[in-house]
Write an enzyme that holds these catalytic residues in place. Structure first.
Site, PDB file in Angstrom:
ATOM      1  CD  GLU A 111      -3.010  -0.656  -0.141  1.00  0.00           C
ATOM      2  OE1 GLU A 111      -3.065   0.505  -0.582  1.00  0.00           O
ATOM      3  OE2 GLU A 111      -3.641  -1.597  -0.654  1.00  0.00           O
ATOM      4  CG  ASP A 130      -8.260   3.127  -5.130  1.00  0.00           C
ATOM      5  OD1 ASP A 130      -9.475   3.141  -5.462  1.00  0.00           O
ATOM      6  OD2 ASP A 130      -7.482   2.237  -5.484  1.00  0.00           O
ATOM      7  CE1 TYR A 163      -6.963   3.664  -0.723  1.00  0.00           C
ATOM      8  CE2 TYR A 163      -4.591   3.524  -0.354  1.00  0.00           C
ATOM      9  CZ  TYR A 163      -5.746   3.047  -0.945  1.00  0.00           C
ATOM     10  OH  TYR A 163      -5.693   1.929  -1.735  1.00  0.00           O
TER      11      TYR A 163
END
Ligand code: SF4
Length: 351
Positions: free
Chosen positions: A48, A149, A131
């Protein structure tokens, strides 16, 4: 409370994901997940962080190299900064690499090498914003968190035919995405929406005919899918200029600098140089007969374009400046340089 339509939508998406999930080196696919295989939070976190602002294709090789060299968060935490920054070179956004190391060290030292498993605790770690905290808690720990996203924004804008432009429409898109997030298999669901956006509901020419959401999709019904999501036009980027100085000794050693930890390309190797501005002041690192090279380096950062001119000179023997690095020929690897500095190297090398 999720209504029946929302339940049917997420069920349709999960069914599609079970058949079409992309294979990625950091992912536990849906059949393995159903068989009880748990994702490794270290690999989820690493992927990520690498994927922020970068594509899956660009990240794959970096991820494989990192995990081969540092298979656990403890191994990464113990790695020398230089080696990690060197492996990261080329991925860009170097503040992420510095935060990656900081985060690995906090997890290793303060959490005994085990990633915390909730959104709120993940959010306290260096380099982990809303996020990434949502993505790790959903994907690694199957928590019901909403991951938003660019792919998910696009799918939501189209599914609900939302014409308000980004970024102002983000809260509304997040609300829609949250309402669809199921309590069962939220980790698979988060990856399913991202996969749908990456492979079917693509920015250009979405493949609506084979989309599992084609029946309820409002943009498809209205024929507006190619116009969405709308975006507020960005301001044009300014252009800055700068000078870099490449000096080489007769035996091939090169003069380099380690950039300060804070700021652009922080902690990375580079060529000594001037400031980057409208009118940079020439700043050769030592007095010599510097020659300006033909050509220029062009590079674009997030907020500006950069044009660099390259100056060259011979590095005097036994030159040992305190604040710079004289790197022997055998120790120099162009791949350790960030992209803009590597472009300068390549232009100079091919002169
Ligand atoms: S039907 Fe088309 S526009 Fe709607 S979600 Fe699917 S691919 Fe996207």
């Amino acid at each position: 409370m999720r209504d029946t339509i929302q339940h049917d939508l997420s069920a349709a998406l999960l069914g599609w994901y079970d058949r079409h999930a992309r294979q990625m080196p950091w992912r536990v696919g849906p059949s393995d997940r159903a068989a009880g295989v748990l994702p490794d939070p270290y690999r989820v976190w690493l992927s990520e962080v690498m994927l922020q602002q970068t594509t899956v294709a660009a990240v794959r090789d970096y991820f494989l190299r990192f995990t081969a060299r540092w298979p656990t968060v403890d191994a990464l935490a113990a790695a020398p900064d230089d080696q990690v920054m060197g492996e990261w070179a080329g991925l860009g956004y170097y503040a992420r690499a510095r935060n990656l190391l900081k985060c690995a060290r906090v997890v290793s030292e303060d959490h005994s090498g085990t990633f915390p498993d909730t959104y709120d605790t993940l959010l306290k770690l260096p380099g982990i914003g809303p996020y990434t905290a949502a993505a790790i808690s959903a994907i690694a720990f199957d928590q019901t968190e909403t991951v938003l996203d660019g792919n998910v924004e696009r799918v939501m804008a189209r599914l609900y035919d939302i014409h308000d432009p980004l970024p102002a429409s983000k809260p509304l898109l997040k609300e829609k995405a949250a309402a669809l997030t199921p309590d069962i298999r939220p980790g698979d669901y988060a990856q399913a929406v991202m996969d749908l956006g990456a492979t079917i509901c693509t920015p250009k020419s979405p493949a609506c005919g084979i989309c599992p959401l084609r029946e309820p999709c409002l943009a498809r019904a209205a024929g507006t899918q190619n116009e969405l999501p709308r975006k507020t036009p960005k301001k044009p980027k300014p252009t800055r200029y700068g000078h870099v100085y490449i000096a080489q000794s007769d035996d091939g050693a090169l003069l380099l600098e380690r950039r300060p930890d804070k700021g652009l390309l922080g902690g990375m190797l580079g060529w000594p140089g001037s400031d980057w501005s409208d009118a940079p002041i020439e700043a050769p690192p030592f007095a010599a007969d510097w020659q300006i090279m033909a050509g220029e380096v062009r590079h674009t950062f997030t907020h500006f374009h950069l044009i660099l001119r390259i100056w060259t000179a011979t590095l005097p023997p036994a030159y040992a400046p305190e604040d710079l690095i004289v790197m022997e020929k055998h120790a120099f690897r162009p791949s350790d340089l960030p992209t803009v500095m590597r472009k300068a190297h390549d232009l100079w090398r091919n002169r």
